[in-house]
Design an enzyme around this catalytic site. Structure first.
Site, PDB file in Angstrom:
ATOM      1  N   HIS A  79      12.095   1.339  25.498  1.00 42.15           N
ATOM      2  CA  HIS A  79      11.049   1.880  25.694  1.00 42.15           C
ATOM      3  C   HIS A  79      10.168   1.227  25.377  1.00 42.15           C
ATOM      4  CE1 HIS A  79      13.368   5.388  26.447  1.00 42.15           C
ATOM      5  NE2 HIS A  79      13.402   5.675  25.072  1.00 42.15           N
TER       6      HIS A  79
ATOM      7  N   GLU B 207      22.172  10.543  19.182  1.00 45.91           N
ATOM      8  CA  GLU B 207      20.970  10.909  19.182  1.00 45.91           C
ATOM      9  C   GLU B 207      21.342  12.534  20.401  1.00 45.91           C
ATOM     10  OE1 GLU B 207      17.926   7.792  20.872  1.00 45.91           O
ATOM     11  OE2 GLU B 207      20.067   7.001  21.349  1.00 45.91           O
TER      12      GLU B 207
ATOM     13  N   ASP C 134      14.463  11.787  20.098  1.00 42.47           N
ATOM     14  CA  ASP C 134      16.169  11.622  21.258  1.00 42.47           C
ATOM     15  C   ASP C 134      16.592  12.993  20.279  1.00 42.47           C
ATOM     16  OD1 ASP C 134      15.009  10.800  23.679  1.00 42.47           O
ATOM     17  OD2 ASP C 134      15.171   8.777  22.378  1.00 42.47           O
TER      18      ASP C 134
END
Length: 265
Positions: free
Chosen positions: A47, A148, A174
């Site tokens: 990310h 997650e 997440d």
């Protein structure tokens, strides 16, 4: 001893390792975090706003301060993991691992044959580790996978018992999405708290390290006291945003303390 070896020694002694997270594409932010006494800095390729050439400079920045350079790879792809390790990463965090087979694939990507499938080309890793021995190079690096989703929770003991896996890293945001909750760090909803505890207990049963992303050092201390071993308490972008917000509010004469640094993972 390698920086990854220093972390292993801490865990063998029952000590937690605190670290930082870097999403901004600059080695300077890594240096600023690394000089504060952390054990690792994770360069986020999933990310973060970081390309491959920039990760290399960020690894160097961590190494220059005697801190272990970690990276979160974009996906559980062997070539991505191998390329990060060849550049000198001492640990990888692999996202969205849902099954034992997927965890085993991540481990194999870190290790050379016969233990794994990592292709031989330690272009910079050999320089950093001062060896070209495949077993020394492959076994030295740390492999963490992220749990997650509900599917991963259902398979948690299978994942945690994967041979060669060093630990499981919890991304609370997440995980929250996987449970149908709003994404954030330091979640207090009962279902999320229970899921984190379930992952932690699986790590304990199978003798691997439990890791987690936190919104603050205070939260990180609480997780350390529970027995977590790899604990991220700093993120460069969140610190910059929170600091800027605080000073602007002070300059405008507004009340302090409103809002908090937002994280993810």
């Amino acid at each position: 001893m390698s920086t990854a070896g220093v972390l292993r020694e801490a865990w063998r002694a029952g000590k937690p390792v605190f670290g930082g997270w870097a999403v901004l594409p600059t080695p300077f932010s890594v240096e600023l975090i690394a000089q504060q006494g952390v054990g690792y800095v994770c360069v986020d390729q999933q990310h973060g706003l970081i390309d491959y050439a920039q990760t290399l400079d960020m690894y160097r920045a961590a190494e220059g301060r005697g801190v272990a350079p970690f990276t979160r790879v974009p996906a559980n792809e062997g070539w991505m993991i191998g390329k990060a390790l060849d550049a000198g990463a001492q640990g990888v965090i692999v996202p969205l691992v849902n099954t034992r087979d997927e965890a085993a694939a991540a481990v194999r990507a870190c290790r050379y044959p016969p233990s794994g499938i990592r292709s031989y080309g330690p272009i910079r890793a050999a320089l950093v580790s001062a060896t070209r021995d495949t077993q020394a190079l492959g076994n030295a690096v740390l492999c963490f996978v992220m749990v997650e989703t509900r599917e991963a929770l259902d398979n948690i003991d299978d994942i945690a018992s994967t041979p060669g896996l060093d630990g499981i890293y919890i991304g609370p945001a997440d995980l929250a999405l996987g449970l149908g909750l709003p994404p954030d760090l330091d979640k207090t909803e009962a279902e999320h708290v229970a899921a984190v505890e379930r992952i932690f207990q699986a790590c304990r049963r199978h003798g691997i390290v439990a890791g987690i992303q936190c919104a603050s050092g205070t939260s990180g201390r609480a997780y350390a006291e529970r027995g977590f071993g790899l604990i991220t308490v700093i993120k460069d972008s969140a610190l910059l945003q929170a600091g800027a917000r605080q000073e602007i509010r002070a300059a405008l004469g507004e009340a302090q303390g409103a809002g908090k640094a937002q994280g993810y993972t």
